[in-house]
Design a protein around this motif. Structure first.
Motif, short mmCIF file in Angstrom:
data_model
loop_
_atom_site.label_atom_id
_atom_site.label_comp_id
_atom_site.label_asym_id
_atom_site.label_seq_id
_atom_site.Cartn_x
_atom_site.Cartn_y
_atom_site.Cartn_z
N LEU A 1 0.85 -1.19 0.00
CA LEU A 1 0.00 0.00 0.00
C LEU A 1 0.88 1.23 0.00
O LEU A 1 1.69 1.43 0.91
CB LEU A 1 -0.91 0.01 1.23
N VAL A 2 0.72 2.03 -1.04
CA VAL A 2 1.58 3.21 -1.19
C VAL A 2 0.71 4.42 -1.49
O VAL A 2 0.01 4.46 -2.49
CB VAL A 2 2.63 3.01 -2.31
N SER A 3 0.76 5.40 -0.57
CA SER A 3 -0.06 6.60 -0.73
C SER A 3 0.67 7.78 -0.12
O SER A 3 1.83 7.66 0.28
CB SER A 3 -1.41 6.38 -0.04
N GLY A 4 -0.02 8.91 0.00
CA GLY A 4 0.57 10.08 0.62
C GLY A 4 0.76 9.91 2.11
O GLY A 4 1.54 10.63 2.74
N GLY A 5 0.05 8.96 2.71
CA GLY A 5 0.13 8.77 4.15
C GLY A 5 0.79 7.46 4.56
O GLY A 5 1.17 7.30 5.72
N HIS A 6 0.88 6.51 3.63
CA HIS A 6 1.35 5.17 3.99
C HIS A 6 2.28 4.59 2.94
O HIS A 6 2.14 4.88 1.76
CB HIS A 6 0.16 4.21 4.15
N SER A 7 3.21 3.75 3.38
CA SER A 7 3.98 2.89 2.49
C SER A 7 4.21 1.61 3.29
O SER A 7 5.05 1.58 4.18
CB SER A 7 5.34 3.51 2.14
N SER A 8 3.42 0.60 2.99
CA SER A 8 3.45 -0.61 3.82
C SER A 8 3.47 -1.86 2.98
O SER A 8 2.84 -1.91 1.92
CB SER A 8 2.18 -0.69 4.69
N LEU A 9 4.17 -2.85 3.48
CA LEU A 9 4.11 -4.20 2.91
C LEU A 9 3.39 -5.08 3.90
O LEU A 9 3.76 -5.15 5.08
CB LEU A 9 5.53 -4.74 2.65
N LEU A 10 2.33 -5.73 3.43
CA LEU A 10 1.48 -6.53 4.32
C LEU A 10 1.36 -7.95 3.80
O LEU A 10 1.19 -8.15 2.59
CB LEU A 10 0.07 -5.93 4.39
N LEU A 11 1.43 -8.90 4.72
CA LEU A 11 1.10 -10.28 4.38
C LEU A 11 -0.34 -10.48 4.82
O LEU A 11 -0.69 -10.21 5.97
CB LEU A 11 2.05 -11.23 5.13
N GLY B 1 -3.48 2.02 -2.94
CA GLY B 1 -3.10 3.35 -2.47
C GLY B 1 -2.91 4.27 -3.68
O GLY B 1 -2.74 3.81 -4.81
N GLY B 2 -2.91 5.57 -3.43
CA GLY B 2 -2.87 6.55 -4.51
C GLY B 2 -1.68 6.41 -5.44
O GLY B 2 -1.80 6.63 -6.66
N PRO C 1 -7.39 2.97 -11.06
CA PRO C 1 -6.93 4.11 -10.24
C PRO C 1 -8.00 4.65 -9.28
O PRO C 1 -7.69 4.97 -8.13
CB PRO C 1 -6.55 5.15 -11.29
N GLY C 2 -9.26 4.71 -9.70
CA GLY C 2 -10.33 5.25 -8.85
C GLY C 2 -10.53 4.43 -7.58
O GLY C 2 -11.04 4.94 -6.58
N LEU C 3 -10.16 3.15 -7.61
CA LEU C 3 -10.30 2.32 -6.42
C LEU C 3 -8.99 2.23 -5.63
O LEU C 3 -8.94 1.67 -4.54
CB LEU C 3 -10.80 0.92 -6.79
N CYS C 4 -7.89 2.75 -6.22
CA CYS C 4 -6.61 2.78 -5.51
C CYS C 4 -6.55 3.94 -4.52
O CYS C 4 -6.09 3.80 -3.40
CB CYS C 4 -5.46 2.93 -6.49
N THR C 5 -7.03 5.10 -4.97
CA THR C 5 -7.07 6.25 -4.07
C THR C 5 -8.18 6.02 -3.05
O THR C 5 -8.97 5.09 -3.18
CB THR C 5 -7.33 7.54 -4.87
N PRO D 1 2.49 21.52 -9.28
CA PRO D 1 1.41 21.68 -8.30
C PRO D 1 1.19 20.46 -7.40
O PRO D 1 1.65 19.36 -7.71
CB PRO D 1 0.16 21.90 -9.17
N PHE D 2 0.46 20.69 -6.30
CA PHE D 2 0.03 19.63 -5.37
C PHE D 2 -1.32 19.12 -5.86
O PHE D 2 -2.14 19.91 -6.28
CB PHE D 2 -0.10 20.23 -3.97
N PRO D 3 -1.61 17.84 -5.79
CA PRO D 3 -0.72 16.75 -5.40
C PRO D 3 0.27 16.40 -6.50
O PRO D 3 -0.06 16.45 -7.68
CB PRO D 3 -1.68 15.60 -5.14
N GLY D 4 1.49 16.03 -6.09
CA GLY D 4 2.59 15.93 -7.04
C GLY D 4 2.58 14.70 -7.93
O GLY D 4 3.11 14.75 -9.05
N GLY D 5 1.99 13.59 -7.46
CA GLY D 5 2.08 12.32 -8.17
C GLY D 5 1.76 12.40 -9.67
O GLY D 5 2.61 12.08 -10.51
N PRO D 6 0.53 12.83 -10.00
CA PRO D 6 0.16 12.85 -11.42
C PRO D 6 1.05 13.78 -12.25
O PRO D 6 1.36 13.48 -13.41
CB PRO D 6 -1.27 13.37 -11.42
N HIS D 7 1.50 14.89 -11.65
CA HIS D 7 2.33 15.85 -12.39
C HIS D 7 3.71 15.29 -12.67
O HIS D 7 4.26 15.46 -13.75
CB HIS D 7 2.42 17.17 -11.62
#
Lengths: 239, 340
Positions: free
Chosen positions: B137-147, B270-271, B298-302, B180-186
């Motif tokens: 899960l990788v987003s603006g708030g999290h970066s986690s590897l989960l089993l 995640g986003g 993508p719409g279900l990732c964010t 601009p913010f949010p930076g990912g898409p740019h």
């Protein structure tokens, strides 16, 4: 006479208070003072007043929330609950200024000022001609700027500056429900429906708060804008 | 099919007011109101701005989701809500709404974990989750590897970022680059015209043997590079090389985790999972390693409400007892707590 069952609650102060009112009297009331647990306490308090009064949520004819002003995180719990209950049960949801409920509880026929804690060394205040008549406010101010020369009701804070504070310290949902029931009794069904307004909207400024009717939409009275700074250039990382 | 329970999911952990409705594992509606525009000028999400927006958006968003699903509110059989982790004040608005809906409708309430919901959402697109699967899960708030042996019952944290989240690094680097913010898409867009190998940015913790991430040093390295090369730099090359450093470490660690735990299914959510280079490199490396890759659209990732509803449906299916009306919103809810 129309069947009336008003469910009222307020989360704009450290007190989480809920009550049920049948248009004549308070049937049940629950109040817990715990500034940090509004989200946990409110729904169970609603359940408990319904149980105590032997009533079901389906019988409630109007839901009323204290609209603040008050610290925002807690304040929103009550207003969100009122909006969602109103929408789910198909009944009107109203907001009443929390200071008006405190004023109503005094039963006073003389002028006075109500204060609650605005944090950051400030108070929310409003000035009343009597228990039902708000003349000025709600406003947010430093204790020095709260009007003097009148009895003060509400939270026991800054008494060395504003003078002795008397009366109820926190709002009670019983008084809130009583005030709302009294207001509703004076409105036609059309007027009552119009007063509930839309399930969105907020009151950000003192100007907007001044002209607000006692019974209005469940819109939070914030009085302050969010503190957020527009950032400058990123700081340099090389010498 | 028709007798499967209808679950309404409420998500307010950050800046999106998300409402999703599922029947069993079929998505009926997914509606979002975002306050992103109000945050953009501050260069990040302002919690009080987000909380105010959630209160205003909640009822209209629920009504629009119900209309999209062709349902009345009384058709809802259960309410699920993100109880954490996330912004405390923002979570509290969703939890208050969820309790009121559950109380008003007389239906069970499920307070769920936001990260587990990011895993559960993939079932809506790609069917039942393999047991076990590995989730990144990788987003603006999290970066986690989960089993994830079973998303309704057991989620184990294998690693996470020790400093910035991956999406946060994208936002911060975008600011340095004047995007601009949010930076990912740019950054994703700018990188398409650049080379991922033009500049050798550092890969934090890449070879340290752990399944943790670090993106703070990378962010500083990009800022140094930009300050040193001011006028002469190629923005597409900086964007592409930064992006390559992030997705290289993410995919390397995700596949290392798959190998270590002998898991053959990797899910990315995640986003940041919307990033085109992450999707491409993950596919390439999964194919090479014989791992099946699942990435929701993508719409279900964010952040969205459908993911919360999806996890609620899993909990109902597993016969998990509903939450009490006393549950708190917990801004630091650990991933091991799938529901509260």
């Amino acid at each position: 006479m129309l069947f009336v069952l008003v469910l009222a609650f307020d989360t704009a102060t450290p007190a989480v208070t809920a009550a049920l009112h049948d248009g004549t009297r308070v049937l049940a009331e629950s109040t817990t003072v715990d500034a940090r647990r509004h989200g946990e306490l409110l729904a169970p308090a609603i359940e408990s007043v319904l149980t105590e009064a032997g009533a079901s949520l389906r019988e409630v004819t109007a839901v009323v929330a204290g609209a603040g002003p008050g610290p925002y995180t807690g304040l929103r719990v009550g207003l969100m609950t009122a909006r969602a209950l109103g929408s789910t049960l198909g009944i009107p949801a109203y907001g009443v200024c929390t200071l008006d409920a405190l004023a109503y509880a005094t039963g006073s026929s003389e002028p006075f000022v109500v204060v609650t804690d605005a944090r950051r060394k400030e108070l929310f205040w409003a000035r009343y001609g009597d228990a039902r008549t708000r003349l000025d406010g709600p406003r947010v101010a430093r204790p020095h700027d709260v009007p003097g020369g009148l009895p003060i009701v509400g939270i026991r804070l800054y008494e060395e500056i504003i003078g002795a504070v008397t009366g109820p310290e926190h709002p009670s949902a019983g008084a809130l429900a009583g005030l709302a029931a009294e207001q509703l009794a004076g409105l036609t069904p059309e007027q009552a429906a119009a007063a509930a307004g839309l399930p969105e909207g907020r009151i950000d400024s003192e100007e907007a708060a001044q002209g607000r009717a006692v019974l209005g939409p469940p819109a939070p009275i914030y009085l302050r804008r969010p503190d957020a700074q527009i950032p400058g250039a990123p700081k340099k990382v090389t010498a | 099919m028709a007798d499967q329970p209808i679950v309404l999911g409420i998500e307010t952990s950050c800046d999106e007011t998300g409402i999703g409705i599922v029947r069993g594992h079929t998505l009926l509606a997914d509606t979002i109101a975002s306050s992103m525009e109000e945050h953009a000028r501050f260069g990040g999400v302002v919690p009080e701005v987000a909380s105010r927006a959630h209160l205003d958006a909640m009822i209209p968003t629920v009504e629009s989701a119900l209309a999209k699903a062709g349902l009345r509110v009384t058709d809802i059989d259960a309410i699920a809500v993100t109880a954490g982790p996330g912004l405390a004040g923002a979570l509290l608005v969703g939890v208050a709404a969820a309790k009121a809906y559950a109380l008003g409708l007389g239906v069970p309430l499920y307070g769920v974990n936001h990260l587990a919901a990011h895993v559960a959402v993939d079932q809506l697109e790609h069917g039942p989750l393999p047991k076990p699967c590995l989730a990144m899960l990788v987003s603006g708030g999290h970066s986690s590897l989960l089993l994830v042996p079973d998303v309704a019952k057991e989620v184990i944290s294998l690693g996470s970022t020790v400093d910035d989240a991956a999406g946060e690094a994208f936002d911060k680097v975008a600011r340095v680059l004047g995007l601009p913010f949010p930076g990912g898409p740019h950054i994703d867009r700018a990188a398409r015209d650049g080379s991922g190998t033009a500049i050798a940015f550092p890969r934090g913790k890449a070879d340290d043997g752990t399944l943790d991430f670090s993106f703070s040093g990378l962010k500083t390295a990009v800022a140094r590079y930009v300050e040193k090369n001011g006028g002469s730099l190629s923005l597409p090359d900086v964007a592409a090389s930064f992006q390559e450093a992030v997705v290289d470490v993410l995919t390397r660690k995700a596949l290392a985790a798959c190998a270590k735990h002998d898991v053959h299914d990797l899910l990315i959510g995640g986003g940041v999972a919307a990033n085109s280079r992450l999707r491409a490199l993950a596919q390439e490396r999964c194919d090479a390693a014989g791992v099946r890759l699942r990435v929701p659209r993508p719409g279900l990732c964010t952040d969205n409400g459908a993911m919360v509803a999806a996890l609620g449906a899993n909990l109902l299916e597993a016969g998990v007892a509903p939450s009490q009306l006393t549950i708190p919103a917990d801004s630091s809810l650990p991933i091991t707590t799938i529901h509260v």
